[in-house]
Design an enzyme around this catalytic site. Structure first.
Site, PDB file in Angstrom:
ATOM      1  N   HIS A  93     -13.268  19.862  42.800  1.00  0.00           N
ATOM      2  CA  HIS A  93     -13.609  18.751  42.422  1.00  0.00           C
ATOM      3  C   HIS A  93     -12.432  17.971  42.518  1.00  0.00           C
ATOM      4  O   HIS A  93     -11.495  17.688  41.744  1.00  0.00           O
ATOM      5  CB  HIS A  93     -14.823  18.954  41.249  1.00  0.00           C
ATOM      6  CG  HIS A  93     -13.793  18.793  39.959  1.00  0.00           C
ATOM      7  ND1 HIS A  93     -12.958  17.713  39.426  1.00  0.00           N
ATOM      8  CD2 HIS A  93     -13.470  20.020  38.982  1.00  0.00           C
ATOM      9  CE1 HIS A  93     -12.178  17.910  37.959  1.00  0.00           C
ATOM     10  NE2 HIS A  93     -12.607  19.445  37.665  1.00  0.00           N
ATOM     11  N   ASP A 127     -12.919  14.293  41.350  1.00  0.00           N
ATOM     12  CA  ASP A 127     -13.760  13.225  40.461  1.00  0.00           C
ATOM     13  C   ASP A 127     -12.892  13.993  38.860  1.00  0.00           C
ATOM     14  O   ASP A 127     -11.935  15.019  39.003  1.00  0.00           O
ATOM     15  CB  ASP A 127     -15.206  13.543  39.700  1.00  0.00           C
ATOM     16  CG  ASP A 127     -15.600  14.383  39.707  1.00  0.00           C
ATOM     17  OD1 ASP A 127     -15.771  15.380  39.670  1.00  0.00           O
ATOM     18  OD2 ASP A 127     -16.412  14.177  38.084  1.00  0.00           O
ATOM     19  N   ASP A 155      -6.646  19.100  35.839  1.00  0.00           N
ATOM     20  CA  ASP A 155      -7.363  18.939  36.368  1.00  0.00           C
ATOM     21  C   ASP A 155      -8.165  17.656  37.422  1.00  0.00           C
ATOM     22  O   ASP A 155      -9.208  17.094  36.628  1.00  0.00           O
ATOM     23  CB  ASP A 155      -8.286  18.779  35.036  1.00  0.00           C
ATOM     24  CG  ASP A 155     -10.646  19.244  35.121  1.00  0.00           C
ATOM     25  OD1 ASP A 155     -10.532  19.903  36.034  1.00  0.00           O
ATOM     26  OD2 ASP A 155     -10.963  19.202  34.151  1.00  0.00           O
ATOM     27  N   GLU A 172     -18.605  16.536  40.009  1.00  0.00           N
ATOM     28  CA  GLU A 172     -18.424  18.197  39.016  1.00  0.00           C
ATOM     29  C   GLU A 172     -18.338  17.690  37.237  1.00  0.00           C
ATOM     30  O   GLU A 172     -18.640  17.904  36.604  1.00  0.00           O
ATOM     31  CB  GLU A 172     -17.015  18.175  38.798  1.00  0.00           C
ATOM     32  CG  GLU A 172     -16.954  20.324  38.136  1.00  0.00           C
ATOM     33  CD  GLU A 172     -16.909  20.064  37.310  1.00  0.00           C
ATOM     34  OE1 GLU A 172     -16.539  21.184  36.540  1.00  0.00           O
ATOM     35  OE2 GLU A 172     -15.882  19.018  36.729  1.00  0.00           O
ATOM     36  N   GLU A 173     -17.325  16.480  36.586  1.00  0.00           N
ATOM     37  CA  GLU A 173     -16.788  16.060  35.494  1.00  0.00           C
ATOM     38  C   GLU A 173     -18.448  15.457  34.529  1.00  0.00           C
ATOM     39  O   GLU A 173     -18.682  15.712  33.515  1.00  0.00           O
ATOM     40  CB  GLU A 173     -16.231  15.335  34.897  1.00  0.00           C
ATOM     41  CG  GLU A 173     -14.926  15.641  35.810  1.00  0.00           C
ATOM     42  CD  GLU A 173     -14.509  16.975  35.181  1.00  0.00           C
ATOM     43  OE1 GLU A 173     -14.962  17.539  33.977  1.00  0.00           O
ATOM     44  OE2 GLU A 173     -12.915  17.188  34.880  1.00  0.00           O
ATOM     45  N   GLU A 176      -9.602  25.656  39.204  1.00  0.00           N
ATOM     46  CA  GLU A 176      -9.748  25.119  37.673  1.00  0.00           C
ATOM     47  C   GLU A 176      -8.590  25.223  36.913  1.00  0.00           C
ATOM     48  O   GLU A 176      -7.907  26.717  37.214  1.00  0.00           O
ATOM     49  CB  GLU A 176     -11.024  25.407  37.398  1.00  0.00           C
ATOM     50  CG  GLU A 176     -12.505  24.626  37.902  1.00  0.00           C
ATOM     51  CD  GLU A 176     -12.405  23.318  36.689  1.00  0.00           C
ATOM     52  OE1 GLU A 176     -11.683  22.247  36.704  1.00  0.00           O
ATOM     53  OE2 GLU A 176     -13.630  22.616  37.541  1.00  0.00           O
ATOM     54  N   HIS A 183      -8.157  16.123  30.326  1.00  0.00           N
ATOM     55  CA  HIS A 183      -9.617  15.586  29.554  1.00  0.00           C
ATOM     56  C   HIS A 183      -8.138  14.824  28.959  1.00  0.00           C
ATOM     57  O   HIS A 183      -9.197  13.970  28.013  1.00  0.00           O
ATOM     58  CB  HIS A 183     -10.587  15.982  28.765  1.00  0.00           C
ATOM     59  CG  HIS A 183     -12.266  16.860  30.127  1.00  0.00           C
ATOM     60  ND1 HIS A 183     -12.206  17.232  30.067  1.00  0.00           N
ATOM     61  CD2 HIS A 183     -10.949  17.630  30.930  1.00  0.00           C
ATOM     62  CE1 HIS A 183     -13.112  17.625  30.898  1.00  0.00           C
ATOM     63  NE2 HIS A 183     -12.074  17.319  31.361  1.00  0.00           N
TER      64      HIS A 183
HETATM   65 ZN   LIG Z   1     -12.049  20.271  36.346  1.00  0.00          ZN
END
Ligand SMILES: [Zn+2]
Length: 390
Positions: free
Chosen positions: A78, A80, A110, A142-143, A170, A362
């Site tokens: 992903h 984003d 990520d 995705e997030e 991931e 994150h």
């Molecule tokens: Zn991810």
């Protein structure tokens, strides 16, 4: 492990630096990044298809190269990233900073690190005489609930040729991951009837009815905990309330209350059945009592997002191959979710294996170790050799 030329490493660094410079927080457009990748691929003779959202502010990118025919391997990630709002970063979030054998920046782990490795490997793939096609699938949103990839999967399903296997990069510290739980996020709106609190029995207290539904969740949790699978941590499905809003003032019987629940469920567990039971309790037991006082009062459930669990057979050829390519035989499950269950449902066998760790994902000062990127490049190198020999 295959050794890498300094050129390979420099290329990964340069690409990651570019990718990090685009602020692709899920609420923003990812089109600048997507066009950067599209142009990069075009220069290598690889054409790609963009699959836009309705507003044409975001797009998935799907590219395919190698021979004609069904099957082949898809590399997926992903584009984003999660917001940096309120986080205390000491490094700039949207540029690459190198420090002590690590690259810092939002999305480095990520999962722009993986995308950089994949893009850096494309010239090698393009040069080889591949016996099977390679697909690149880069998604948006995705997030925020694996939303964007769904149109990409629809596109694949309607295509005459489809990949057989998928690796999602991931961050798993390059360990082959074969499973994760599924998730359903649900909102409940309780509409009561307001009145002066001195006449409370004439009103319908939305907060108190919401509390009864939330109380019912603990019964549901107990039932869920009876079904266990030691491959996962915790080894059973869980459900919890995460956000609640309601009421206006202490001397008013609250007219509305809204709360959000989330269920993380094991493969094989029917999440819909769980929410159906909760809805039956709300509609069957609570709503008649509310309506007896005010006919407008009601309880509504609304699904916010959902993705299915993933459970690929550890003994499958794909699992074996990914272990070989990644030179790592410690097969694991992860606690976080991915787009993998959606690919799997569409008939594409999927494993998760990528550089970096979700321990850094994150968080402020997100980073990826350069060694992890090197390991990822090795995996792609091994995959490329396998595809040209297979
Ligand atoms: Zn991810």
């Amino acid at each position: 492990m295959t050794l890498h030329s300094n050129d390979d490493q420099a290329e990964v660094r340069a690409l990651l630096s570019q990718l990090l410079s685009f602020d692709t927080t899920s609420r923003e457009s990812n089109l600048e990044l997507i066009h950067f990748i599209k142009t990069y691929l075009e220069e290598l003779g690889v054409s790609s298809t963009l699959i836009f959202n309705e507003e044409r502010t975001k797009a998935n990118l799907l590219a395919r190269f190698g021979p004609q025919g069904d099957g082949g391997v898809m590399l997926s990630g992903h584009t984003d990233v999660v917001p940096v709002d309120g986080q205390n970063w000491t490094f700039p979030a949207f540029e690459l900073t190198e420090h002590e054998q690590k690259y810092y920046g939002r999305g480095s782990a990520d999962m722009k690190g993986f995308i950089a490795c994949v893009l850096a490997a494309v010239p090698r793939f393009a040069k080889q005489r591949l016996k099977m096609p390679v697909y690149l699938a880069f998604s948006y949103d995705e997030e925020v609930g694996c939303l964007g990839v769904r149109s990409l999967i629809e596109h694949l399903k309607s295509s005459p040729e489809r990949p057989a296997l998928c690796i999602i990069g991931e961050p798993t510290s390059m360990k082959p991951v074969y499973g994760h739980k599924g998730k359903v996020a649900m909102r409940c709106n309780v509409r009561g009837h307001a009145c002066h609190s001195a006449y409370a029995p004439e009103g319908v207290n939305a907060i108190e009815y919401a509390a009864q539904i939330i109380g019912e969740l603990s019964q549901v949790s107990e039932a869920l905990a009876k079904h266990t699978d030691d491959q996962f941590d915790p080894p059973y499905s869980t459900i919890q309330t995460g956000v609640i809003k309601g009421g206006a003032a202490l001397n008013i019987v609250p007219e509305s209350c809204q709360f959000d629940m989330e269920m993380r469920y094991l493969p094989g567990v029917d999440a819909n059945a769980t929410f159906d039971k909760l809805e039956q309790f709300a509609k069957g037991t609570l709503e008649p009592k509310m309506k007896a006082i005010s006919s407008e009062s009601n309880i509504q459930f609304e699904k916010l997002s959902a993705y299915p669990p993933l459970l690929t057979d550890k003994q499958s050829d794909l699992a074996k191959w990914v272990g070989q390519w990644a030179d790592n035989a410690s097969y694991e499950t992860v606690a976080f979710g991915t787009e993998g269950g959606l690919f799997d449902e569409a008939g594409v066998a999927t494993m998760i294996c990528g550089p970096g760790s979700m321990d850094q994902g994150h968080k402020p000062n997100e980073f990826i170790e350069i060694d992890q990127l090197n390991r990822c490049s090795s995996m792609l190198h091994n995959l490329c050799s396998w595809l040209s020999e297979a």
